[in-house]
Design a protein around this motif. Structure first.
Motif, PDB file in Angstrom:
ATOM      1  N   ILE A  26       0.835  -1.204   0.000  1.00 21.29           N
ATOM      2  CA  ILE A  26       0.000   0.000   0.000  1.00 21.29           C
ATOM      3  C   ILE A  26       0.869   1.253   0.000  1.00 21.29           C
ATOM      4  CG2 ILE A  26      -1.568   1.384   1.432  1.00 21.29           C
ATOM      5  CD1 ILE A  26      -2.960  -1.236   2.218  1.00 21.29           C
ATOM      6  N   ASP A  27       1.864   1.282   0.874  1.00 19.05           N
ATOM      7  CA  ASP A  27       2.732   2.464   0.980  1.00 19.05           C
ATOM      8  C   ASP A  27       3.470   2.706  -0.336  1.00 19.05           C
ATOM      9  OD1 ASP A  27       3.564   4.437   3.067  1.00 19.05           O
ATOM     10  OD2 ASP A  27       5.569   3.730   2.530  1.00 19.05           O
ATOM     11  N   PHE A  28       3.954   1.630  -0.959  1.00 15.63           N
ATOM     12  CA  PHE A  28       4.677   1.736  -2.223  1.00 15.63           C
ATOM     13  C   PHE A  28       3.761   2.229  -3.339  1.00 15.63           C
ATOM     14  CE2 PHE A  28       6.198  -0.701  -6.091  1.00 15.63           C
ATOM     15  CZ  PHE A  28       7.180   0.204  -6.421  1.00 15.63           C
ATOM     16  N   LEU A  29       2.586   1.617  -3.462  1.00 13.26           N
ATOM     17  CA  LEU A  29       1.664   1.989  -4.542  1.00 13.26           C
ATOM     18  C   LEU A  29       1.119   3.403  -4.361  1.00 13.26           C
ATOM     19  CD1 LEU A  29      -0.291  -1.354  -5.086  1.00 13.26           C
ATOM     20  CD2 LEU A  29       1.440  -0.330  -6.574  1.00 13.26           C
ATOM     21  N   GLN A  30       0.861   3.804  -3.133  1.00 19.82           N
ATOM     22  CA  GLN A  30       0.388   5.173  -2.895  1.00 19.82           C
ATOM     23  C   GLN A  30       1.438   6.189  -3.340  1.00 19.82           C
ATOM     24  OE1 GLN A  30      -2.807   4.982   0.799  1.00 19.82           O
ATOM     25  NE2 GLN A  30      -0.659   5.268   1.290  1.00 19.82           N
ATOM     26  N   SER A  31       2.705   5.829  -3.177  1.00 16.40           N
ATOM     27  CA  SER A  31       3.772   6.755  -3.570  1.00 16.40           C
ATOM     28  C   SER A  31       3.853   6.920  -5.082  1.00 16.40           C
ATOM     29  CB  SER A  31       5.123   6.263  -3.023  1.00 16.40           C
ATOM     30  OG  SER A  31       5.610   5.143  -3.754  1.00 16.40           O
ATOM     31  N   ASN A 170      10.714   8.285  -4.030  1.00 14.54           N
ATOM     32  CA  ASN A 170      12.178   8.221  -4.064  1.00 14.54           C
ATOM     33  C   ASN A 170      12.723   7.414  -2.887  1.00 14.54           C
ATOM     34  OD1 ASN A 170      12.383   9.758  -6.411  1.00 14.54           O
ATOM     35  ND2 ASN A 170      12.385  11.680  -5.287  1.00 14.54           N
ATOM     36  N   GLN A 171      12.048   7.482  -1.755  1.00 13.45           N
ATOM     37  CA  GLN A 171      12.452   6.670  -0.606  1.00 13.45           C
ATOM     38  C   GLN A 171      12.324   5.184  -0.932  1.00 13.45           C
ATOM     39  OE1 GLN A 171       9.764   8.149   2.385  1.00 13.45           O
ATOM     40  NE2 GLN A 171      10.644  10.201   2.359  1.00 13.45           N
ATOM     41  N   TRP A 172      11.212   4.825  -1.559  1.00 17.86           N
ATOM     42  CA  TRP A 172      11.000   3.426  -1.919  1.00 17.86           C
ATOM     43  C   TRP A 172      11.976   2.964  -3.002  1.00 17.86           C
ATOM     44  CZ3 TRP A 172       8.993  -0.776  -0.031  1.00 17.86           C
ATOM     45  CH2 TRP A 172       8.021  -0.702   0.962  1.00 17.86           C
ATOM     46  N   LEU A 173      12.256   3.842  -3.963  1.00 20.58           N
ATOM     47  CA  LEU A 173      13.184   3.448  -5.033  1.00 20.58           C
ATOM     48  C   LEU A 173      14.588   3.242  -4.484  1.00 20.58           C
ATOM     49  CD1 LEU A 173      12.027   5.620  -8.078  1.00 20.58           C
ATOM     50  CD2 LEU A 173      11.423   3.259  -7.477  1.00 20.58           C
ATOM     51  N   ARG A 181      24.135   3.667  -0.108  1.00 18.65           N
ATOM     52  CA  ARG A 181      23.920   3.560   1.334  1.00 18.65           C
ATOM     53  C   ARG A 181      23.393   4.861   1.929  1.00 18.65           C
ATOM     54  NH1 ARG A 181      25.118  -0.273   4.737  1.00 18.65           N
ATOM     55  NH2 ARG A 181      26.458  -1.357   3.255  1.00 18.65           N
ATOM     56  N   GLY A 182      23.867   5.998   1.405  1.00 21.85           N
ATOM     57  CA  GLY A 182      23.411   7.292   1.916  1.00 21.85           C
ATOM     58  C   GLY A 182      21.919   7.492   1.666  1.00 21.85           C
ATOM     59  N   LYS A 183      21.486   7.183   0.449  1.00 21.55           N
ATOM     60  CA  LYS A 183      20.066   7.316   0.112  1.00 21.55           C
ATOM     61  C   LYS A 183      19.213   6.351   0.941  1.00 21.55           C
ATOM     62  CE  LYS A 183      20.588   8.781  -4.728  1.00 21.55           C
ATOM     63  NZ  LYS A 183      20.451   8.348  -6.146  1.00 21.55           N
ATOM     64  N   ILE A 184      19.741   5.144   1.139  1.00 19.13           N
ATOM     65  CA  ILE A 184      18.988   4.134   1.888  1.00 19.13           C
ATOM     66  C   ILE A 184      18.788   4.585   3.329  1.00 19.13           C
ATOM     67  CG2 ILE A 184      19.014   1.761   2.744  1.00 19.13           C
ATOM     68  CD1 ILE A 184      20.773   1.092   0.255  1.00 19.13           C
ATOM     69  N   LYS A 185      19.850   5.055   3.962  1.00 21.81           N
ATOM     70  CA  LYS A 185      19.757   5.494   5.356  1.00 21.81           C
ATOM     71  C   LYS A 185      18.784   6.655   5.491  1.00 21.81           C
ATOM     72  CE  LYS A 185      23.289   5.715   8.082  1.00 21.81           C
ATOM     73  NZ  LYS A 185      24.613   6.057   8.667  1.00 21.81           N
ATOM     74  N   MET A 186      18.851   7.581   4.544  1.00 24.65           N
ATOM     75  CA  MET A 186      17.956   8.730   4.579  1.00 24.65           C
ATOM     76  C   MET A 186      16.508   8.285   4.377  1.00 24.65           C
ATOM     77  SD  MET A 186      18.261  12.263   2.366  1.00 24.65           S
ATOM     78  CE  MET A 186      20.029  12.280   2.688  1.00 24.65           C
ATOM     79  N   THR A 193       7.882   3.086   7.693  1.00 24.03           N
ATOM     80  CA  THR A 193       7.430   1.835   7.077  1.00 24.03           C
ATOM     81  C   THR A 193       8.617   1.072   6.513  1.00 24.03           C
ATOM     82  OG1 THR A 193       5.307   2.838   6.508  1.00 24.03           O
ATOM     83  CG2 THR A 193       5.897   0.845   5.323  1.00 24.03           C
ATOM     84  N   LEU A 194       9.615   1.805   6.011  1.00 21.50           N
ATOM     85  CA  LEU A 194      10.799   1.160   5.448  1.00 21.50           C
ATOM     86  C   LEU A 194      11.660   0.512   6.526  1.00 21.50           C
ATOM     87  CD1 LEU A 194      11.880   3.660   2.641  1.00 21.50           C
ATOM     88  CD2 LEU A 194      10.669   1.491   2.416  1.00 21.50           C
ATOM     89  N   GLU A 195      11.622   1.060   7.734  1.00 20.18           N
ATOM     90  CA  GLU A 195      12.344   0.423   8.837  1.00 20.18           C
ATOM     91  C   GLU A 195      11.783  -0.978   9.086  1.00 20.18           C
ATOM     92  OE1 GLU A 195      12.343   2.717  12.400  1.00 20.18           O
ATOM     93  OE2 GLU A 195      13.992   4.002  11.770  1.00 20.18           O
TER      94      GLU A 195
END
Length: 283
Positions: A26-31, A170-173, A181-186, A193-195
């Motif tokens: 849901i979170d991914f598709l909403q984005s 962009n968070q999901w991608l 790693r920088g983008k992932i941590k951010m 939800t990504l945690e």
């Protein structure tokens, strides 16, 4: 960055289609779709029998119904097989045809959205997320067919971009690509939800059966790459051989034509050039 991530379509399918993981989908598709999803139903529950298709390189996709209406089909495509446009169009039409086959009125047929996540560049444009619409040729602002849409997400372009990490897509991608790693941590810091999703990925990749299938998928891709590389090299060799043969044939035809003009007997020309009587008579 994980040993196995969502770019492995075994992990991708197991993660998003697993019962209890609806909040991630849901979170991914909403984005992507920019709509509120109150309800989602996975049309085909994930199971190891379906995932085992991946061992032989078959397509693995996720199909879900949103808010008891729109059907969304999501596929991760790692290799450029140079057929994604035709393939996703045909498959989208099949999804629509299945709806019509259920005896529904045309007006009741559900909308279909095809989402293709690609680990290669598809278009020459810089945008890494492309949404297609069907418009009139002379009135491009008018969307004539609204029941079907396609999205193409090109991960290599996302890697090269400087995306706004406040945007959920962009968070999901960053999470799916699992490359920077920088983008992932951010992304994981900004999206709780990504945690939770990271913990689920860790759990999935520790599952012996899922891990085995993921390894088999990677092995199939390596074997496929090797076979394509071998075919390419052999094709170049064969092309050179054929080129030499063709060149020699052309030279013989040219010589035969000159000898024919000099009234040299056909039998003699055949002996010298190796051409057949029919080939010489055609000159």
């Amino acid at each position: 960055m994980s040993e196995f991530n969502l770019k492995n379509d075994i992990i991708f399918t197991a993660f998003f289609a697993r019962k209890g993981n609806e909040e991630f989908l849901i979170d991914f598709l909403q984005s992507i779709l920019k709509i509120e999803i109150k309800k989602i139903k996975i049309r085909e529950e994930v199971n190891l029998e379906k995932l085992s298709v991946g061992e032989k390189g078959g397509r693995l996709d996720i199909q879900a119904e949103l808010n008891e209406g729109t059907i969304v089909n999501i596929e991760m495509q790692m290799k450029n097989l140079h057929n994604i446009e035709n393939r996703t169009t045909l498959y989208g039409a099949k999804v629509l045809a299945r709806e019509e086959a259920r005896g529904k009125n045309y007006n009741d047929i559900k909308n279909v959205i095809m989402i293709n996540i690609l680990n290669y560049e598809l278009t020459e444009f810089e945008e890494y997320v492309s949404e297609t619409v069907v418009v009139l040729d002379k009135h491009r602002e008018y969307e004539i067919i609204k029941g079907m849409k396609w999205y193409f997400i090109e991960l290599p372009k996302f890697r090269k971009a400087h995306p706004n990490m406040d945007e959920k897509l962009n968070q999901w991608l960053a999470f799916i690509d699992d490359n920077d790693r920088g983008k992932i941590k951010m992304a994981e810091k900004k999206n709780k939800t990504l945690e939770k999703a990271r913990k689920e990925i860790t759990y999935l990749t520790g599952d012996e059966e899922i891990r085995r299938l993921a390894e088999l998928r990677e092995k199939w891709e390596m074997d496929w790459n090797s076979s394509m590389d071998y075919s390419k090299r052999e094709g170049i060799k064969e092309g050179k051989k054929e080129g030499i043969k063709e060149g020699a044939k052309e030279k013989n035809l040219e010589n035969a034509k000159k000898m024919k003009e000099e009234k040299i007997p056909t039998e003699t020309i055949m002996r010298i050039t190796g051409l057949t009587k029919e080939e010489i008579e055609k000159l």
